[in-house]
Design an enzyme around this catalytic site. Structure first.
Site, PDB file in Angstrom:
ATOM      1  N   CYS A  92      -6.020   1.772   6.053  1.00  0.00           N
ATOM      2  CA  CYS A  92      -6.686   0.548   6.505  1.00  0.00           C
ATOM      3  C   CYS A  92      -6.039   0.092   7.825  1.00  0.00           C
ATOM      4  O   CYS A  92      -5.054   0.682   8.280  1.00  0.00           O
ATOM      5  CB  CYS A  92      -6.556  -0.547   5.442  1.00  0.00           C
ATOM      6  SG  CYS A  92      -4.868  -1.162   5.226  1.00  0.00           S
TER       7      CYS A  92
ATOM      8  N   CYS B  83      -2.268  -0.706   7.578  1.00  0.00           N
ATOM      9  CA  CYS B  83      -1.424   0.479   7.490  1.00  0.00           C
ATOM     10  C   CYS B  83      -1.368   1.234   8.813  1.00  0.00           C
ATOM     11  O   CYS B  83      -0.305   1.735   9.191  1.00  0.00           O
ATOM     12  CB  CYS B  83      -1.897   1.374   6.350  1.00  0.00           C
ATOM     13  SG  CYS B  83      -1.576   0.625   4.726  1.00  0.00           S
TER      14      CYS B  83
ATOM     15  N   GLU C 255       1.025   3.791   1.921  1.00  0.00           N
ATOM     16  CA  GLU C 255       1.575   4.134   3.235  1.00  0.00           C
ATOM     17  C   GLU C 255       2.791   3.273   3.560  1.00  0.00           C
ATOM     18  O   GLU C 255       3.811   3.785   4.039  1.00  0.00           O
ATOM     19  CB  GLU C 255       0.528   3.922   4.346  1.00  0.00           C
ATOM     20  CG  GLU C 255      -0.717   4.748   4.186  1.00  0.00           C
ATOM     21  CD  GLU C 255      -1.842   4.023   3.457  1.00  0.00           C
ATOM     22  OE1 GLU C 255      -3.008   4.239   3.833  1.00  0.00           O
ATOM     23  OE2 GLU C 255      -1.569   3.258   2.511  1.00  0.00           O
TER      24      GLU C 255
ATOM     25  N   HIS D  25       0.855  -1.191   0.000  1.00  0.00           N
ATOM     26  CA  HIS D  25       0.000   0.000   0.000  1.00  0.00           C
ATOM     27  C   HIS D  25       0.891   1.241   0.000  1.00  0.00           C
ATOM     28  O   HIS D  25       2.062   1.183   0.407  1.00  0.00           O
ATOM     29  CB  HIS D  25      -0.897   0.013   1.232  1.00  0.00           C
ATOM     30  CG  HIS D  25      -1.977  -1.010   1.206  1.00  0.00           C
ATOM     31  ND1 HIS D  25      -3.056  -0.967   2.065  1.00  0.00           N
ATOM     32  CD2 HIS D  25      -2.168  -2.114   0.436  1.00  0.00           C
ATOM     33  CE1 HIS D  25      -3.857  -1.982   1.809  1.00  0.00           C
ATOM     34  NE2 HIS D  25      -3.330  -2.702   0.841  1.00  0.00           N
TER      35      HIS D  25
END
Length: 160
Positions: free
Chosen positions: A84, A87, A56, A54
């Site tokens: 999410c 993360c 992040e 992701h």
């Protein structure tokens, strides 16, 4: 929201556009320390065949390499979509001081949309959260991406 928040979120939006150009969901992130971007990332789960890639996570990894430390003390993470749960866990472990995000995520958002892990008092790290910085721009980018993706899927269905 400050002028610097807008500036750094614009940098994250540029990375989100790069993700989109690669066929990834358009999410971008930057890590900032003392007013300087020390980490950049955009979504790469598809191209990296990595479910953890992701934006992040990619930005945190880049910042850790840049700072030569897994603890990103005094840093702010700017991301174009509400993180999410995975993360948020990484953000906590990195000891990010502040999180700034643009669009909310009603499906997997862990900063209040589905669950709010940032307000969980039993966790050992806490951070300040600012939501909604350039949210219309980030939301538009995401909406356009998914509209285009649905159109392509419909075309493929009609060809078969």
């Amino acid at each position: 929201m400050t002028d610097l928040d807008v500036q750094f979120m614009q940098a994250a939006l540029t990375l989100a556009q790069q993700a989109q150009a690669c066929g990834e969901v358009p999410v971008g992130a930057v890590v900032v320390q003392h007013g300087i971007i020390v980490g950049r990332g955009h979504n790469r789960p598809i191209s990296a065949t990595d479910p953890t890639a992701h934006a992040e996570i990619m930005a945190l990894r880049d910042a850790g390499n840049h700072l030569r430390n897994y603890r990103l003390l005094g840093c702010t993470l700017y991301v174009t979509l509400e993180p999410c749960a995975m993360c948020i866990g990484a953000i906590f472990h990195a000891r990010i001081q502040r999180l700034v995000f643009a669009a909310t995520d009603p499906k997997t958002g862990a900063c209040g949309s589905v669950i709010d892990l940032t307000m969980e008092s039993r966790l050992n790290h806490h951070l300040r959260v600012t939501a909604g910085v350039l949210a219309p721009e980030a939301s538009k980018l995401l909406t356009q991406f998914f509209v285009q993706r649905r159109k392509l899927a419909e075309l493929r269905d009609h060809e078969n």
